[in-house]
Design a protein around this motif. Structure first.
Motif, short mmCIF file in Angstrom:
data_model
loop_
_atom_site.label_atom_id
_atom_site.label_comp_id
_atom_site.label_asym_id
_atom_site.label_seq_id
_atom_site.Cartn_x
_atom_site.Cartn_y
_atom_site.Cartn_z
N ASN A 209 0.86 -1.05 0.01
CA ASN A 209 0.00 -0.05 0.11
C ASN A 209 0.80 1.22 0.12
O ASN A 209 0.41 2.31 0.46
N TYR A 212 -0.06 5.05 -0.99
CA TYR A 212 -0.57 6.00 -0.15
C TYR A 212 0.29 6.68 0.55
O TYR A 212 0.06 7.79 1.11
N ASP A 216 -0.51 10.07 2.49
CA ASP A 216 -0.63 10.17 4.10
C ASP A 216 0.28 11.38 4.64
O ASP A 216 -0.27 11.89 5.43
#
Length: 360
Positions: A209, A212, A216
């Motif tokens: 992931n 992201y 973030d």
């Protein structure tokens, strides 16, 4: 080796005693120059006004010269006001009271055959001498000038490059940084999550992931409200932006249409970004552009080949372009050898070698 600036030789105006005065005409409206305006170059330019040849103390390519309060102001078209006295004329040797001085800083003389190999700068060029000169220049400029770095995001993808540049900042070799949202975002992502665009900054392995991670990071910075608050709140202790904040080195992040987020300090208005960049370039004496074509061209367009110091001394501005792409390095070659020197290499390796050469 002790570094010495090249001396500046001003023009000899003895042959121009009969030169006419420069023609001045008022701007017809805000943001518009009169027809026949004179466009500035990167070189020292003198204007014959009120009986004297006057040097424009600050300059920028493709701007216009305005006679104001007894001196030459150099202004972007968007900054012109109706009624400003704009210099007219498109000759350069005094015919219209304008003298463009392109040979004020003399290169050391050397024999040059009419036909010779490897006169350009390419991936085949040996840059060892350039590194040696750059070490000496930076040691001199650390205490006597202003070093502005123009950076693409490549540095934030590599642990050693981030560390090397942070050490240059801590060592006093960085006086301002010009970059975009990506450089700062991925550098902060590296400090926050140990990745850049989801890849580990040391192993280069993609993380689960990981796509992201930069979002973030941006979101976390926006939550804290500022980069400084994010660094404190998340206990960040490394990286380029951390070093800038710690050592109070200004950084200008110019936004683009593709930006994610962006980070809070990013300029979303292109002309505000241009103004902020020029504020840092205005008194720069060395500019080093690395791994960014668009920011390099933008900075190159606003950087003249000379600077007038407070004591009236005219000195050279050193301009380097470092990129693995020959196209980027050679893009500024028409600016002249005095203002742009290209080094074709991986920018991450370049900054690590520079750190080692400076003993940091």
């Amino acid at each position: 080796m002790s570094f010495q600036l090249r001396g500046y030789t001003p023009p000899d105006f003895s042959d121009l005693k009969t030169a006419p005065e420069a023609v001045l005409q008022r701007a017809p409206k805000d943001g518009v120059a009169p027809a026949g305006f004179h466009a500035m170059s990167i070189f020292p330019e003198y204007f014959h006004i009120a009986g004297q040849w006057r040097l424009a103390k600050e300059s920028r390519m493709d701007c216009v010269a305005v006679w104001e309060d007894g001196q030459i102001a150099v202004r972007e078209f968007r900054r012109l006001k109706a009624g400003d006295l704009v210099v007219l004329g498109r000759t350069e040797r005094g015919e219209e009271g304008i003298f463009v001085h392109g040979t004020g800083f003399h290169e050391p003389g050397q024999h040059q055959d009419l036909f010779a190999f490897r006169q350009g700068r390419s991936r085949e060029t040996a840059f060892s001498r350039d590194y040696d000169e750059l070490y000496e220049l930076l040691r001199y400029e650390k205490d006597h000038g202003k070093i502005v770095w123009v950076m693409g995001p490549a540095f934030s993808f590599d642990s050693d490059a981030r560390s090397a540049f942070a050490k240059l900042i801590a060592g006093g070799y960085v006086h301002a940084v010009l970059a975009g949202n990506a450089l700062a975002t991925h550098d902060l992502e590296a400090a926050y999550l140990n990745t850049a665009l989801g890849q580990n900054i040391y192993t280069q392995q993609s993380q689960p992931n990981g796509h992201y991670n930069h979002l973030d990071t941006i979101n976390a910075v926006r939550y804290h409200g500022s980069v400084a608050a994010f660094l404190r709140g998340e206990h960040i202790d490394n990286g380029i932006i951390h070093a800038c904040e710690t050592h109070q080195v200004p950084y200008v992040l110019a936004g683009s249409i593709r930006d994610d987020g962006p980070l809070p300090p990013v300029y979303g208005d292109v002309y505000q970004a241009q103004d902020a960049m020029r504020d840092q370039v205005r008194d720069a004496t060395t500019v080093i552009c690395m791994a960014t074509t668009l920011h390099t061209i933008a900075t190159g367009n606003m950087t003249p080949s000379y600077r007038v110091l407070p004591d009236g001394t005219v000195r050279q501005v050193y301009f380097y372009c470092v990129d693995i792409s020959e196209f980027t390095v050679n893009k500024l070659s028409d600016r002249g050898s005095l203002s742009a020197k290209g080094i074709v290499t991986n920018a991450q390796d370049f900054i690590v070698n520079l750190r080692k050469g400076l003993g940091l």
